[in-house]
Structure formats: C-alpha cells, structure tokens
Design an enzyme around this catalytic site. Structure first.
Site, PDB file in Angstrom:
ATOM      1  N   LEU A  67       0.843  -1.192   0.000  1.00 58.80           N
ATOM      2  CA  LEU A  67       0.000   0.000   0.000  1.00 58.80           C
ATOM      3  C   LEU A  67       0.882   1.247   0.000  1.00 58.80           C
ATOM      4  CD1 LEU A  67      -2.503  -1.075   2.825  1.00 58.80           C
ATOM      5  CD2 LEU A  67      -2.730  -1.461   0.361  1.00 58.80           C
ATOM      6  N   GLY A 322     -11.054   1.239  -1.080  1.00 57.47           N
ATOM      7  CA  GLY A 322      -9.622   1.360  -1.363  1.00 57.47           C
ATOM      8  C   GLY A 322      -8.805   0.425  -0.493  1.00 57.47           C
ATOM      9  N   GLU A 323      -7.575   0.820  -0.214  1.00 57.87           N
ATOM     10  CA  GLU A 323      -6.672   0.070   0.661  1.00 57.87           C
ATOM     11  C   GLU A 323      -6.236  -1.265   0.067  1.00 57.87           C
ATOM     12  OE1 GLU A 323      -8.621  -0.599   4.393  1.00 57.87           O
ATOM     13  OE2 GLU A 323      -8.919   1.520   4.824  1.00 57.87           O
ATOM     14  N   GLY A 324      -6.597  -1.567  -1.169  1.00 59.66           N
ATOM     15  CA  GLY A 324      -6.306  -2.878  -1.729  1.00 59.66           C
ATOM     16  C   GLY A 324      -7.345  -3.918  -1.369  1.00 59.66           C
TER      17      GLY A 324
END
Length: 362
Positions: A67, A322-324
């Site tokens: 990230l 988000g954040e992967g």
C-alpha cells in the site's frame, strides 16, 4: 532536468512467455474436466503459468499486500469524505488491524506492507519502518499548482522501483496493490481523463469515503482545472505525474513498471492503481500483461482506464473503500485457479475428451 525517462521501460519489459502459455493451454485440454467448464479460472491459471514460466503452474505461496500512502493538497477543497491531511489515520487503522484490508489480510494470511510516499503528518505519529521512505510531506493542490517538482516525481518513481525490487528479491510471487490516501481519487481521475481524452464530468466519481452532490461538483471543478494543467505535458509521463499526480501515485507507477521488469504479477485495486497503471501503459505498452484487475469499484474513471488497457476485472462487488481491499478479495480466485490447473489430473491417453465430460455432468 530529470535523468529518468519512463519510456525506457518499453525496452526493458517483455510479455509473459507465450510458449509457456501455449503449453499451459495444451495441458488444460488434457485435464479430466472439460475445457471451459471452469470459466475464467482456466484463463487465470494459464496467465499465471505464463507469468511464472512454469507448466504446470506453481501455487501462489508468498503474496504480499503493498500500500502506497500519501496526502493530496486538493483535499483542502472538500472534495473528499475525509479531512485533508488525515491519511495517517488510515495507516494507523491498518497497522492496528482495524481496517477492511487488515481484516481481509488476516483472513487470507497475507502480510501487509505500507510505504509512506507523501503523508502530511508528523513522522512521530507512525512507526519508523513506515515513514522512512517519504519523498515529501503532502502533495500540491493540482488545480492551481504542481503536485511535485520533477525532481520529487523522479524520487517517488525510483522509490516505487526500489520497493518492487525488494519484494521480488525477497521471493514475493504476487502483489496485491492498493493505496492509503486522502484526496487521491481526484488526481487519479485527472490522469485518466488526460490520457483518455475525456472531460472531467465523465471521470469524476464519489471516492472511497463517499461525497454528497456539492462535494462532487467541487471535485469535478478541481479535475477540470487540473486537466487544463495536465494537457500541455501529456508527452512526458514523469512531468505529468509531477503536474497532476502526487508522490504516492508516482511511486505506485514506478512500482508497477519495475514489477513488470522483474516479472512479478500484480493485482490492481481501484481507481488510483488503475490511473497509475494507465500511466505505466503509456510508457511501456507490454506492461499491462503483468497485471490483473482485481475488481470493478464503480468509479467511472477506473472503468475507463481498465477498458483502455483491455483488463477485465475479476470481481464486480462495488468495493470503493480502497486500501487494496477489492484486489485482496480477488486473491482467492487466483490461488484457486493455480491449484486447479496444477492439481487436476490429466485424462488417460486413450480417453476421448467427450468421455471426460462425464466427470462434470455425471
């Protein structure tokens, strides 16, 4: 004047091994389960086999979530659902195991690495291993000023390249890529609009935190103004990242390109990673062959970028956090595809393909 030319990656990046892919496809035709019965899992297994240069495909044993974190000055215009300069709060939530990606990473038993490329906070708020990579504190307000100097953009790209090398050297065999940013979807939308030749209203979404109509209009205006500044520098990807990108986006772009050089597959998450991938494609047209689109988030800019790169998302769950997180949700599919391709037995030499159909249909 920068000494880094992203166009040089075009000569460094090769496609995954087409011969290996043909061998994987031929092996797939010999399995007891008929071709096509596993849907996209067949395609995934063959793609991974080509990326690894191995038939049968090897299991994904050392995946990593990476990230890139940063704050964006444009968030001061209230275009985000989070306060400007608060990306460090997202970082702390991941470190403390209280964010979606932290929960999913625990479930999948995948380590998470956070890279501070441009957070706007006191370094004392975060562990040393997070902040030691920072290029600058926050990125400029792209509607009226450059996000970075060209020198800072080069440092950020080289940071991403160095992280990719570290991961490849440590044995990471698949990366789940994401971002931890506040205001990051605005430069992402700007980059995609500039590279696809579209207007601000076509690419402006509601962001991971969600925004109301008034905030959306402010965001649309910011993208419009940033686009005016982006168009004159479209011929130079590094200058484009400096003008309307940000430290985290530049680092992500460098990471994606160097991952392709190192033949390390990457699963993209949302609109931010898609924007960086689109910049990477502009520099090296073969690079997207090393990337998977993990999910469709619902952000219009992401859909446009993935279409331009001909990347078909594995999932469509509308995960905008988000954040992967969305990309991490796709990881079990990739692992399943590898296991099926490697472990399903082949038909006996005399067994015709139509008889193998009984394996599935009974």
């Amino acid at each position: 004047m920068s000494s880094l030319n992203l166009d040089d990656f075009s000569d460094l990046i090769e496609r995954p091994d087409s011969g290996t892919r043909r061998d994987a496809e031929e092996r797939r035709e010999r399995l007891v389960v008929p071709s096509g019965a596993l849907g996209r899992l067949d395609e995934l297994g063959e793609w991974l086999s080509a990326a690894q240069g191995s038939v049968p495909v090897k299991a994904v044993r050392q995946p990593r979530v990476v990230l890139f974190a940063g704050d964006h000055g444009v968030a001061a215009l209230d275009v985000s659902g989070r306060p400007a300069g608060s990306a460090h709060v997202l970082v702390r939530a991941v470190l403390e195991g209280e964010s979606p990606v932290a929960v999913l990473a625990r479930l999948a038993e995948v380590p998470v690495r956070i890279v501070d490329a441009g957070l706007d906070c006191d370094p004392a708020l975060l562990p040393d291993e997070v902040v030691r990579h920072r290029v600058r504190r926050g990125s400029g307000r792209i509607d009226i000023e450059d996000a970075l100097t060209v020198e800072e953009a080069e440092r950020a790209v080289r940071l991403g390249m160095a992280i990719a090398d570290e991961e490849a050297d440590s044995g990471t065999d698949l990366v789940v890529l994401g971002d931890l940013s506040v205001g990051g979807t605005t430069p992402a939308a700007t980059l995609i609009a500039a590279l696809c030749g579209t207007d601000a209203s076509v690419v402006t979404g509601r962001g991971g935190a969600g925004i109301d109509d008034l905030a959306w209009m402010r965001k649309c205006a910011a993208v419009r103004d940033a686009l005016r500044r982006a168009r004159p520098v479209l011929g130079d990807q590094l200058e484009l990242l400096a003008t309307v990108g940000g430290a985290d986006l530049a680092a992500t772009t460098g990471f994606l390109l160097q991952s392709a050089v190192r033949r390390m597959p990457v699963i993209l998450d949302g609109v931010v990673s898609a924007a960086c991938a689109l910049v990477g494609q502009r520099a090296a047209f073969r690079a997207p062959d090393w990337w998977l689109a993990g999910q469709l988030s619902g952000e219009p800019a992401q859909a446009k970028a993935l279409d331009r790169m001909a990347l078909n998302p594995l999932l469509d769950q509308g995960v905008t956090v988000g954040e992967g997180s969305g990309a991490l949700l796709a990881l079990p599919l990739v692992r399943a595809a590898a296991a099926l391709a490697a472990e399903l037995p082949e038909r006996a030499a005399a067994e015709p393909a139509e008889d193998a159909a009984e394996y599935v249909t009974g």
